[in-house]
Design a protein around this motif. Structure first.
Motif, PDB file in Angstrom:
ATOM      1  N   HIS A  49      67.902  81.768   5.611  1.00  0.00           N
ATOM      2  CA  HIS A  49      66.577  82.132   6.138  1.00  0.00           C
ATOM      3  C   HIS A  49      66.749  82.634   7.576  1.00  0.00           C
ATOM      4  O   HIS A  49      66.856  81.834   8.507  1.00  0.00           O
ATOM      5  N   HIS A  51      65.739  86.197  10.352  1.00  0.00           N
ATOM      6  CA  HIS A  51      64.968  87.429  10.551  1.00  0.00           C
ATOM      7  C   HIS A  51      65.807  88.354  11.411  1.00  0.00           C
ATOM      8  O   HIS A  51      65.819  88.209  12.636  1.00  0.00           O
ATOM      9  N   HIS A 346      61.417  75.591   5.076  1.00  0.00           N
ATOM     10  CA  HIS A 346      61.103  74.688   6.181  1.00  0.00           C
ATOM     11  C   HIS A 346      60.929  73.240   5.724  1.00  0.00           C
ATOM     12  O   HIS A 346      61.668  72.388   6.150  1.00  0.00           O
ATOM     13  N   ASP A 409      66.348  80.282  10.717  1.00  0.00           N
ATOM     14  CA  ASP A 409      65.097  80.990  11.018  1.00  0.00           C
ATOM     15  C   ASP A 409      65.218  81.765  12.327  1.00  0.00           C
ATOM     16  O   ASP A 409      64.226  81.946  13.030  1.00  0.00           O
TER      17      ASP A 409
HETATM   18 ZN   LIG Z   1      61.121  82.503   9.009  1.00  0.00          ZN
END
Ligand SMILES: [Zn+2]
Length: 508
Positions: A49, A51, A346, A409
């Motif tokens: 996960h 970005h 999450h 993340d």
């Molecule tokens: Zn995210």
């Protein structure tokens, strides 16, 4: 990380794959022999996960973190507005917590000289915009003096899109270089094409360009934002008709670039106080909110499941986790898909009664240990002593037989996997405060969550996450064995080299 053969001293590689270990290769001729002089080799880390575009753009965008005062932030906005060449002024790294209040549209109007200013919150779940942006928003988009959260922020993103492909290509390459420097050899980009964290309706294009140019140093799986699906007229017997073009879905693509899960939002985030809880936040009069998209998240989950997607449901608060689990249960009732391998992204606050449900529904928990390293003090205070032990669990998932994957993340926090592994084993925030100490796991299990666990979350366990015959030759070289270090040293261990498909992609 291969339980059948957890350790070896020699590893043979041919055509980007592991061909064998130790005695399996000793008699084979080798074009090249590398002696790592007693260093430790582990499978490359899998970060399920991330970005990348957001990370790469953020690193070159005017940044107000750490946000210490409104005056300091507005000074950065003023300089960014003066330097801006286009219609938009982007500022990142905003956090209202040290200010005790939010900035206002009027303040951004003054500092930004009337331009279209977007100050994005560090969580990615809220932003403050100037009046020039508010004037462009469709009717009915709610804001509070320029502050927008969740679907309101998605409306701002829709205005801001599309970023230029060339700009995204540069940003992704920059973020990918950071990933491999930290030992990440495979990752999943958590939602392209539409919604909160999207940059372009043709967001796969910069990845394809990088792949074709040989400039994508790690394996990337692209999750598709559920908001990018649209009604498609297929044959009447084919079931739900929400799809991306051509009916592409999870699993399409190759070993270096492919499509992953369908990303669905159930709530917001703890930093922005929009994670949906069953009981209010400590000291606040509310418990966050479910993500109010144009589509019903349960409907989206069921349709996606029926259409053959793997689902990755963003659910941070325990109320959102309930919504996600209920939706997945409904989906499996509609049509059992035991191999669907759905994920909850999450799983930030999981009540004890929710743990067995993850196992029953075969849901993978994709957690972000570094959130608690960086924000653990704030989160623990926000949850109070009763709920703090439920934050970003580790060992409890293992005890309940739940598949666990650790991820970053990035850029919500810096993404170094070994930092997260150190946290999982020690459960101390950066300030030294214990956060859920009962959730501590062994270093070996923490490494497993960042290799085998991540690979499994992406459906890539036959390729990566272990070093065994037939697997991709993706590994990291470390100066010491993390399992033999003191726990406080694990997070500081540098990555000496990173290799993907038998080729070096990073050397420190
Ligand atoms: Zn995210």
């Amino acid at each position: 990380m291969d339980p059948g053969r957890p350790a070896a001293d020699a590893l043979g590689v041919w055509q980007g794959r592991v061909v064998g270990l130790d005695e399996e290769i000793r008699d084979l001729p080798a074009r090249r022999v590398l002696d790592l002089a007693g260093a430790t080799v582990l499978p490359g880390f899998v970060d399920p996960h991330v970005h990348l575009a957001w990370s790469g753009l953020k690193s070159r965008t005017a940044d107000v973190s750490p946000s210490r005062s409104a005056g300091e932030i507005l000074a950065v906005v003023r300089r960014a507005a003066e330097a801006a060449t286009g219609a938009w002024v982007d500022v990142v790294g905003y956090d209202q917590r040290p200010l005790g209040r939010h900035l206002t549209a009027a303040e951004l109007d003054a500092a930004g000289g009337g331009r279209r200013v977007i100050v994005t919150h560090d969580s990615g779940h809220s932003c403050v915009v100037s009046s020039a942006v508010l004037a462009l928003l469709p009717d009915g988009v709610a804001h509070s003096d320029g502050v927008l959260v969740e679907s309101g922020m998605a409306a701002v993103r829709a205005l801001r899109m599309p970023y230029r492909t060339a700009e995204l290509r540069t940003a992704i390459a920059r973020a990918a270089a950071v990933c491999v420097s930290e030992g990440v050899t495979s990752c999943a980009e958590a939602g392209i094409g539409a919604g909160l964290i999207a940059h372009s309706p043709v967001e796969a294009e910069p990845y394809q360009q990088l792949l074709a140019a040989g400039e994508l140093p790690l394996r990337v799986q692209l999750m598709v934002a559920a908001a990018a699906l649209r009604p498609v007229a297929g044959a009447p017997d084919d079931g739900p008709l929400h799809a991306v073009d051509l009916g592409l879905r999870t699993g399409f693509g190759g070993e270096r670039l492919g499509l992953g899960a369908l990303k669905v939002f159930a709530d917001g985030g703890m930093m922005a106080r929009t994670a949906a809880l069953t009981e209010p936040y400590e000291g606040l009069d509310h418990g966050g909110q479910l993500y109010a998209d144009e589509a019903d998240p349960v409907r989206t989950v069921v349709d996606g499941h029926l259409a053959g997607w793997q689902l990755a449901i963003h659910a941070i608060g325990d109320r959102a986790v309930d919504v996600a689990l209920d939706a997945l249960a409904e989906a499996h009732r509609a049509r059992p898909r035991p191999a669907a391998r759905h994920r909850i992204e999450h799983a930030g606050l999981v009540r004890p009664d929710q743990l067995p449900r993850f196992r029953e529904l075969a849901v993978t928990a994709v957690v972000q240990p570094s959130f608690l390293w960086y924000f653990g003090d704030d989160y623990a205070r926000l949850m109070g002593p009763g709920r703090a032990p439920w934050l970003y669990r580790g060992q409890s998932f293992l005890d309940h037989g739940v598949a666990l994957a650790a991820s970053s993340d990035r850029p919500v926090t810096p993404g170094a996997p070994l930092r997260a592994v150190g946290f999982l084993a020690r459960r101390l925030s950066a300030s030294g405060r214990p956060v859920g100490p009962d959730e501590a796991m062994t270093v070996d299990n923490a490494l497993r969550a960042y290799t085998v666990g991540g690979a499994r979350a992406c459906g890539w366990e036959d390729r990566v996450g272990t070093l065994a015959p037939g697997r991709c030759a993706d590994w990291v070289v470390l100066p010491a064995d993390p399992a033999e270090l003191s726990l406080d040293a694990v997070g500081e261990l540098p990555v000496r080299e990173t290799w993907v498909a038998g080729e070096p992609v990073h050397e420190s």
